[in-house]
Write a protein that holds these residues in place. Sequence first.
Motif, PDB file in Angstrom:
ATOM      1  N   ARG A  24       0.817  -1.225   0.000  1.00  0.00           N
ATOM      2  CA  ARG A  24       0.000   0.000   0.000  1.00  0.00           C
ATOM      3  C   ARG A  24       0.839   1.258   0.000  1.00  0.00           C
ATOM      4  O   ARG A  24       0.489   2.248  -0.620  1.00  0.00           O
ATOM      5  CB  ARG A  24      -0.907   0.032   1.230  1.00  0.00           C
ATOM      6  N   GLN A  25       1.934   1.261   0.737  1.00  0.00           N
ATOM      7  CA  GLN A  25       2.672   2.498   0.963  1.00  0.00           C
ATOM      8  C   GLN A  25       3.843   2.709   0.010  1.00  0.00           C
ATOM      9  O   GLN A  25       4.387   3.799  -0.045  1.00  0.00           O
ATOM     10  CB  GLN A  25       3.185   2.534   2.398  1.00  0.00           C
ATOM     11  N   SER A  26       4.253   1.710  -0.753  1.00  0.00           N
ATOM     12  CA  SER A  26       5.452   1.852  -1.566  1.00  0.00           C
ATOM     13  C   SER A  26       5.344   2.991  -2.577  1.00  0.00           C
ATOM     14  O   SER A  26       6.337   3.667  -2.850  1.00  0.00           O
ATOM     15  CB  SER A  26       5.816   0.537  -2.256  1.00  0.00           C
ATOM     16  N   ALA A  27       4.171   3.229  -3.119  1.00  0.00           N
ATOM     17  CA  ALA A  27       4.013   4.358  -4.041  1.00  0.00           C
ATOM     18  C   ALA A  27       4.274   5.679  -3.320  1.00  0.00           C
ATOM     19  O   ALA A  27       4.893   6.588  -3.887  1.00  0.00           O
ATOM     20  CB  ALA A  27       2.621   4.352  -4.659  1.00  0.00           C
ATOM     21  N   LEU A  28       3.818   5.772  -2.104  1.00  0.00           N
ATOM     22  CA  LEU A  28       4.061   6.981  -1.310  1.00  0.00           C
ATOM     23  C   LEU A  28       5.559   7.168  -1.087  1.00  0.00           C
ATOM     24  O   LEU A  28       6.077   8.271  -1.186  1.00  0.00           O
ATOM     25  CB  LEU A  28       3.334   6.870   0.034  1.00  0.00           C
ATOM     26  N   TRP A  29       6.251   6.100  -0.781  1.00  0.00           N
ATOM     27  CA  TRP A  29       7.671   6.181  -0.464  1.00  0.00           C
ATOM     28  C   TRP A  29       8.566   6.413  -1.677  1.00  0.00           C
ATOM     29  O   TRP A  29       9.569   7.095  -1.574  1.00  0.00           O
ATOM     30  CB  TRP A  29       8.128   4.902   0.216  1.00  0.00           C
ATOM     31  N   TRP A  30       8.223   5.840  -2.821  1.00  0.00           N
ATOM     32  CA  TRP A  30       9.182   5.779  -3.920  1.00  0.00           C
ATOM     33  C   TRP A  30       8.781   6.505  -5.192  1.00  0.00           C
ATOM     34  O   TRP A  30       9.584   6.586  -6.117  1.00  0.00           O
ATOM     35  CB  TRP A  30       9.477   4.318  -4.263  1.00  0.00           C
ATOM     36  N   ARG A  31       7.581   7.028  -5.280  1.00  0.00           N
ATOM     37  CA  ARG A  31       7.162   7.738  -6.493  1.00  0.00           C
ATOM     38  C   ARG A  31       7.033   9.221  -6.233  1.00  0.00           C
ATOM     39  O   ARG A  31       6.577   9.636  -5.185  1.00  0.00           O
ATOM     40  CB  ARG A  31       5.821   7.206  -6.990  1.00  0.00           C
ATOM     41  N   LYS A  32       7.391  10.012  -7.219  1.00  0.00           N
ATOM     42  CA  LYS A  32       7.205  11.450  -7.163  1.00  0.00           C
ATOM     43  C   LYS A  32       5.754  11.740  -7.519  1.00  0.00           C
ATOM     44  O   LYS A  32       5.292  11.378  -8.595  1.00  0.00           O
ATOM     45  CB  LYS A  32       8.146  12.138  -8.153  1.00  0.00           C
ATOM     46  N   GLN A  33       5.027  12.344  -6.587  1.00  0.00           N
ATOM     47  CA  GLN A  33       3.618  12.640  -6.802  1.00  0.00           C
ATOM     48  C   GLN A  33       3.325  14.028  -6.256  1.00  0.00           C
ATOM     49  O   GLN A  33       3.414  14.261  -5.048  1.00  0.00           O
ATOM     50  CB  GLN A  33       2.729  11.617  -6.085  1.00  0.00           C
ATOM     51  N   ALA A  34       2.987  14.940  -7.125  1.00  0.00           N
ATOM     52  CA  ALA A  34       2.756  16.328  -6.717  1.00  0.00           C
ATOM     53  C   ALA A  34       1.663  16.436  -5.664  1.00  0.00           C
ATOM     54  O   ALA A  34       1.791  17.229  -4.718  1.00  0.00           O
ATOM     55  CB  ALA A  34       2.411  17.183  -7.933  1.00  0.00           C
ATOM     56  N   ASP A  35       0.590  15.662  -5.790  1.00  0.00           N
ATOM     57  CA  ASP A  35      -0.491  15.755  -4.816  1.00  0.00           C
ATOM     58  C   ASP A  35      -0.054  15.250  -3.442  1.00  0.00           C
ATOM     59  O   ASP A  35      -0.432  15.810  -2.411  1.00  0.00           O
ATOM     60  CB  ASP A  35      -1.741  15.024  -5.292  1.00  0.00           C
ATOM     61  N   VAL A  36       0.781  14.221  -3.418  1.00  0.00           N
ATOM     62  CA  VAL A  36       1.301  13.714  -2.143  1.00  0.00           C
ATOM     63  C   VAL A  36       2.257  14.727  -1.531  1.00  0.00           C
ATOM     64  O   VAL A  36       2.205  15.003  -0.328  1.00  0.00           O
ATOM     65  CB  VAL A  36       1.984  12.344  -2.328  1.00  0.00           C
ATOM     66  N   ASP A  37       3.121  15.314  -2.357  1.00  0.00           N
ATOM     67  CA  ASP A  37       4.035  16.342  -1.855  1.00  0.00           C
ATOM     68  C   ASP A  37       3.264  17.511  -1.241  1.00  0.00           C
ATOM     69  O   ASP A  37       3.635  18.026  -0.183  1.00  0.00           O
ATOM     70  CB  ASP A  37       4.943  16.850  -2.970  1.00  0.00           C
ATOM     71  N   ALA A  38       2.184  17.908  -1.903  1.00  0.00           N
ATOM     72  CA  ALA A  38       1.367  19.014  -1.382  1.00  0.00           C
ATOM     73  C   ALA A  38       0.719  18.626  -0.056  1.00  0.00           C
ATOM     74  O   ALA A  38       0.664  19.444   0.871  1.00  0.00           O
ATOM     75  CB  ALA A  38       0.304  19.406  -2.402  1.00  0.00           C
ATOM     76  N   GLU A  39       0.238  17.399   0.042  1.00  0.00           N
ATOM     77  CA  GLU A  39      -0.371  16.951   1.298  1.00  0.00           C
ATOM     78  C   GLU A  39       0.666  16.910   2.424  1.00  0.00           C
ATOM     79  O   GLU A  39       0.386  17.309   3.557  1.00  0.00           O
ATOM     80  CB  GLU A  39      -1.011  15.578   1.141  1.00  0.00           C
ATOM     81  N   ILE A  40       1.859  16.435   2.115  1.00  0.00           N
ATOM     82  CA  ILE A  40       2.929  16.401   3.116  1.00  0.00           C
ATOM     83  C   ILE A  40       3.236  17.810   3.606  1.00  0.00           C
ATOM     84  O   ILE A  40       3.343  18.047   4.806  1.00  0.00           O
ATOM     85  CB  ILE A  40       4.185  15.717   2.541  1.00  0.00           C
ATOM     86  N   ARG A  41       3.379  18.742   2.675  1.00  0.00           N
ATOM     87  CA  ARG A  41       3.640  20.140   3.091  1.00  0.00           C
ATOM     88  C   ARG A  41       2.504  20.676   3.954  1.00  0.00           C
ATOM     89  O   ARG A  41       2.734  21.293   4.994  1.00  0.00           O
ATOM     90  CB  ARG A  41       3.836  21.026   1.866  1.00  0.00           C
ATOM     91  N   ARG A  42       1.278  20.441   3.518  1.00  0.00           N
ATOM     92  CA  ARG A  42       0.112  20.964   4.249  1.00  0.00           C
ATOM     93  C   ARG A  42       0.037  20.378   5.662  1.00  0.00           C
ATOM     94  O   ARG A  42      -0.178  21.095   6.630  1.00  0.00           O
ATOM     95  CB  ARG A  42      -1.172  20.646   3.474  1.00  0.00           C
ATOM     96  N   ARG A  43       0.225  19.077   5.758  1.00  0.00           N
ATOM     97  CA  ARG A  43       0.037  18.411   7.048  1.00  0.00           C
ATOM     98  C   ARG A  43       1.242  18.515   7.975  1.00  0.00           C
ATOM     99  O   ARG A  43       1.079  18.620   9.186  1.00  0.00           O
ATOM    100  CB  ARG A  43      -0.270  16.933   6.817  1.00  0.00           C
ATOM    101  N   VAL A  48       7.793  20.292  11.016  1.00  0.00           N
ATOM    102  CA  VAL A  48       9.188  20.463  10.620  1.00  0.00           C
ATOM    103  C   VAL A  48       9.704  21.803  11.132  1.00  0.00           C
ATOM    104  O   VAL A  48      10.804  21.891  11.684  1.00  0.00           O
ATOM    105  CB  VAL A  48       9.340  20.348   9.088  1.00  0.00           C
ATOM    106  N   ALA A  49       8.901  22.845  10.973  1.00  0.00           N
ATOM    107  CA  ALA A  49       9.309  24.172  11.443  1.00  0.00           C
ATOM    108  C   ALA A  49       9.528  24.171  12.955  1.00  0.00           C
ATOM    109  O   ALA A  49      10.514  24.728  13.449  1.00  0.00           O
ATOM    110  CB  ALA A  49       8.256  25.211  11.060  1.00  0.00           C
ATOM    111  N   ARG A  50       8.626  23.541  13.680  1.00  0.00           N
ATOM    112  CA  ARG A  50       8.784  23.479  15.136  1.00  0.00           C
ATOM    113  C   ARG A  50      10.050  22.716  15.524  1.00  0.00           C
ATOM    114  O   ARG A  50      10.771  23.116  16.436  1.00  0.00           O
ATOM    115  CB  ARG A  50       7.578  22.815  15.781  1.00  0.00           C
ATOM    116  N   ALA A  51      10.289  21.618  14.843  1.00  0.00           N
ATOM    117  CA  ALA A  51      11.469  20.811  15.153  1.00  0.00           C
ATOM    118  C   ALA A  51      12.755  21.566  14.859  1.00  0.00           C
ATOM    119  O   ALA A  51      13.731  21.479  15.606  1.00  0.00           O
ATOM    120  CB  ALA A  51      11.434  19.509  14.367  1.00  0.00           C
ATOM    121  N   ARG A  52      12.749  22.335  13.804  1.00  0.00           N
ATOM    122  CA  ARG A  52      13.943  23.118  13.454  1.00  0.00           C
ATOM    123  C   ARG A  52      14.224  24.195  14.497  1.00  0.00           C
ATOM    124  O   ARG A  52      15.368  24.481  14.801  1.00  0.00           O
ATOM    125  CB  ARG A  52      13.755  23.789  12.101  1.00  0.00           C
TER     126      ARG A  52
END
Length: 69
Positions: A24-43, A48-52
């Motif tokens: 289920r997750q391999s596409a998330l881990w190994w494929r470039k997907q603009a919609d997934v990248d956008a979701e990662i940034r949004r969520r 990441v900012a807090r951790a930095r």
Amino acid sequence: METPDTIHAFWFGTHPDDDAVIARQSALWWRKQADVDAEIRRRFAPWVARARHAASWTAGWRTSAAGWR
């Protein structure tokens, strides 16, 4: 707000079987997907900012291999 559990579930899914997780997750881990990248940034960008800027803020997560258990 995201929690350690929701972050973990996003990356690894919620299925207890490793083979099912990989399937289920391999596409998330190994494929470039603009919609997934956008979701990662949004969520997760706020985390990441807090951790930095405040490594001590997430210190509790670093107390075990799972990070929150």
